[in-house]
Design an enzyme around this catalytic site. Structure first.
Site, short mmCIF file in Angstrom:
data_model
loop_
_atom_site.label_atom_id
_atom_site.label_comp_id
_atom_site.label_asym_id
_atom_site.label_seq_id
_atom_site.Cartn_x
_atom_site.Cartn_y
_atom_site.Cartn_z
N SER A 1 -30.88 -29.54 48.72
CA SER A 1 -30.25 -29.75 50.04
C SER A 1 -28.90 -29.04 50.19
O SER A 1 -28.19 -29.29 51.16
CB SER A 1 -30.04 -31.25 50.26
OG SER A 1 -31.27 -31.94 50.27
N GLU B 1 0.79 -1.23 0.00
CA GLU B 1 0.00 0.00 0.00
C GLU B 1 0.83 1.29 0.00
O GLU B 1 0.41 2.28 -0.59
CB GLU B 1 -0.93 0.02 1.23
CG GLU B 1 -2.05 -1.00 1.19
CD GLU B 1 -3.18 -0.57 0.26
OE1 GLU B 1 -3.07 0.50 -0.36
OE2 GLU B 1 -4.15 -1.32 0.14
#
Length: 777
Positions: free
Chosen positions: A338, A76
């Site tokens: 429980s 680029e």
């Protein structure tokens, strides 16, 4: 002089423009929604979610892979390191190319200018917009260094479809993080933003491949790659389709998003390897559970000492929408079954209300219409408190809660981190201890881990919730007075390590022998929830099974549905050392070998044990008595007779009624004259001061209650008198139906020798009784 003024004005203008560019206000460049990323404890990606706008756009990272940076700059902007945002020769060349082509074929933009264009959004490629990009690029170069500009590009460049940014592209196209990409992959992604649509099949992918290979050739020609590496990279194909991102701990990700961490890079405490192992175990057990129409489960694994979350399964299949697969069950309130019993046991120990192994009553029990029952549907009369806890007997637990107090128990539970128990004591009632309250797997597993930290005595503030993210929230690290003592917790852990479990649980003995795990199961009323939580000094594992919609299923118990998964998970964890006793909180004490109570003068045998110091406040044993018997021990003799004195272990008649048949070694008192204080009868139902609720039946009549008593003499006969009226006589099995009216009653029992027992109780007639509390361990 005329020359100096323009120069000075120009200098001022340049300084002003630079100052504005460098320090002037500038709106944030990229105000866009971001994906949320969940990372493991080592920084690896566990899961991610798409941004609110439907894009895969990850939060900016802290580094850029060197390979990708080289590929990007080479493709680029080869002058990126030397220009100041704009490369004039490139702009001139682009203008010439566009003029010859009669359309825009090249932009001549630097990487900085491309960042400026992306920041300004999708705008037409006009001269004015190009000028705006140039100005913004110059501003960026005055404010940011090159690495920061590259980071902006890699985080916001388009990579095809709904993929934005390098990190999202690496995962979506190659299924791995950016720092693991090879040269071919980096080169592909470097050229892709130039024409992102070409990644899709049928859209000139050959042009994309040509660009990639040309870039690789350039890297070879400039000495970045050798010929072999370049040839191998060129031989790699382009990706065919987007790949799914990792989906480990997706429910934790969703929960953290809901709590305000959307769009962030979340550093969690999850151990990725363990998470995958636990996930595989959960999926295997989920298939078995589905055969019984049980569609949901949840698992939480903690490091006990730090409380850090190591594995988190909120549901086995997040995609199973029809069965609420997306619901995070770890954070859902469910009936506790429980699981609260160990905290009550420990609280009573530290309050001096209980000895660790003392016999407690397991008898038919009624409290204002609430009649708890054990899962086995039988009573044992008397059972050691530790065994009642290990076997999860409901009746002794409810009687203990009635003795200790619901409000006191709730205070302890909340102080242990169970904040979901936010209702009043009156709301829960005595059913609290057998599943009448709701809590989350998150809180319960954290509370069990806190129990062990209290016993370890290493953390000055041992009670705190699980920690799932780093850095952890700031908490008070100063000394903390825990709600339970180390000694009380130590005895509780020992009871939960006991292998003498009900027959349905004995299958785990072979595993428990290799690692000392304190574990507890729980099942809610109606078989809607099956729980199992296990703890060691190293790890705490919590498992929930059930249906998110609350549908109960036969066989959905903690023991059958959750415990197998618990032990499979522990099998993958390292073995840790056992707990050391908290010696400074224990004291040597003489304990009756039969009753588990503090030994009295008549007890035999007597054991000297180191137990919690608060036990000194408990009452001494009353179950041994010194009696004079004949030579073969079959008859009690009056004082002065020719016989031998012996210390006889004798339970009250009600306990003995249930205890003796199950314990062949138990010998009832022989026949003979007993002391004047001896009461040979006990009321089993109703007990002294009981409030009896008589429900209305469907046919409009009220049920009759069955009065039940026990007599030490199996051949005794009892006359029953209710409020002065004779209502019947029983012999042997002393049960008598009755129909008492609303109000207070006086029940008088008289045996054949004229000995009496008086019981007062109150009756209320209602529309229906409460749940009977028959809940599985």
């Amino acid at each position: 002089m005329r020359v100096r003024k323009p120069l000075f004005a120009t200098l001022v203008l340049v300084v002003a423009v630079y100052g504005w560019a460098r320090w002037g206000p500038m709106a944030p460049l990229f105000v866009v929604p971001r994906s949320t990323m969940l990372l493991d404890r080592d920084g690896g990606t566990l899961a991610a979610s798409v941004a609110r706008d439907g894009q895969w756009r990850m939060p900016p990272g802290d580094s850029i892979p060197a390979r990708f940076a080289q590929c990007l700059i080479a493709f680029e902007d080869r002058h990126f390191r030397s220009h100041h945002g704009v490369h004039l020769p490139s702009l001139v060349r682009a203008a010439q190319q566009n003029r010859k082509a009669g359309r825009v074929v090249s932009g001549g933009s630097t990487i900085t200018m491309q960042v400026a264009r992306m920041a300004r959004g999708d705008r037409p490629r006009t001269l004015w917009n190009k000028l705006a990009e140039v100005l913004l690029a110059l501003r960026l170069e005055t404010r940011l260094d090159k690495a920061e500009i590259l980071a902006l590009y890699t985080a916001n460049a388009p990579f095809g479809g709904n993929v934005v940014g390098l990190e999202a592209a690496a995962w979506r196209w190659y299924g791995q993080p950016p720092d693991q990409l090879g040269w071919a992959e980096c080169a592909t992604l470097a050229v892709l933003p130039n024409a992102p649509a070409r990644i899709h099949p049928g859209r000139a992918r050959d042009q994309l491949l040509h660009k990639r290979n040309r870039l690789l050739g350039h890297l070879r020609d400039t000495g970045v790659l050798d010929s072999l590496t370049c040839a191998l990279a060129r031989s790699e194909p382009l990706p065919d389709k987007p790949l799914p991102l990792p989906r480990h701990a997706p429910h934790l990700l969703a929960t953290l998003e809901q709590r305000g961490q959307r769009g962030q890079r979340i550093h969690s405490t999850i151990d990725a390897s363990l998470q995958r192992r636990v996930q595989a175990i959960a999926e295997r057990h989920a298939r078995t559970l589905r055969a019984n129409e049980v569609h949901n489960l949840a698992v939480l694994v903690l490091d006990t000492r730090s409380s850090e979350v190591l594995a988190y399964i909120g549901n086995p299949d997040p995609a199973d929408i029809g069965n609420a697969g997306a619901v995070d069950i770890v954070q859902a309130r469910r009936s506790t079954g429980s699981l609260l019993k160990p905290f009550l046991y420990a609280d009573m120990l530290q309050c001096g209300e209980l000895m660790p192994d003392q016999l407690v009553a397991d008898l038919p029990t009624h409290y204002s219409g609430f009649a708890p029952r054990n899962f086995e549907e039988r009573f044992e009369g008397a059972v050691p408190a530790s065994a009642a806890l290990a076997r999860s007997l409901n009746v002794p637990a409810v009687r203990a809660l009635h003795q200790h107090g619901i409000e006191r128990t709730l205070r302890t539970l909340r102080n242990m981190g169970m904040r979901s128990l936010d209702r009043s004591a009156d709301h829960y009632g005595l059913s609290l201890i057998v599943g009448g309250g709701e809590c989350t797997l998150w809180e319960l597993t954290g509370a069990y881990a806190s129990l062990v930290r209290i016993a370890l005595q290493e953390d000055p503030a041992p009670v705190h919730p699980p920690l799932a993210v780093r850095p952890p929230p700031v908490r008070n690290t100063g000394p903390q007075q825990p709600p339970l003592s180390a000694a009380a917790v130590y005895h509780t852990i020992l009871a939960l390590q006991d292998l003498n479990r009900p027959e349905m649980e004995t299958g785990w003995r072979h595993f428990a022998s290799t690692q000392r795990i304190a574990w507890k199961t729980g099942t809610s009323f109606g078989h809607r929830d099956g729980w199992a939580i296990g703890v060691t000094p190293g790890y705490t594992v919590g498992v929930w099974t059930g249906n998110a919609d609350g549908e109960g299923r036969p066989g959905l118990t903690g023991t059958l549905a959750a415990a197998p998964m618990l032990f499979d998970i522990f099998a993958t964890l390292p073995t840790t050392a056992d707990l050391d006793p908290p010696h400074d909180e224990l004291e040597a004490m003489a304990v009756c070998g039969r009753s588990g109570l503090r030994a009295s003068a008549d007890c035999s045998p007597v054991d000297t044990l180191r137990i919690i110091r608060a036990a000194i406040r408990t009452a001494p044993c009353t179950y041994h008595r010194r009696v004079l018997v004949n030579a073969d021990g079959t008859e009690i003799l009056p004082p002065g007779a020719n016989g031998q004195w012996t210390n006889w272990f004798s339970l009250p008649p009600a306990m003995e009624y249930y205890y003796a048949p199950a314990h062949p070694e138990y010998k009832p008192l022989p026949k003979g004259r007993l002391g004047i204080d001896e009461q040979p009868m006990n009321m089993i139902y109703p007990e002294q001061g009981a409030q009896v609720l008589i429900p209305l039946q469907f046919d409009g009549t009220y049920t009759r209650i069955v009065l039940h008593a026990a007599h030490r003499d199996p051949q005794a006969s009892i006359n029953w008198d209710l409020d002065g009226t004779f209502i019947g006589r029983t012999t042997g099995d002393h049960k008598l139906p009755a129909d008492p009216a609303t109000g207070t009653h006086r029940l008088t029992l008289t045996d054949q020798l004229g000995r009496t027992l008086i019981t007062h109780f109150q009756c209320t007639r209602g529309t229906a009784g409460r749940a009977n509390g028959s809940i599985a361990p």
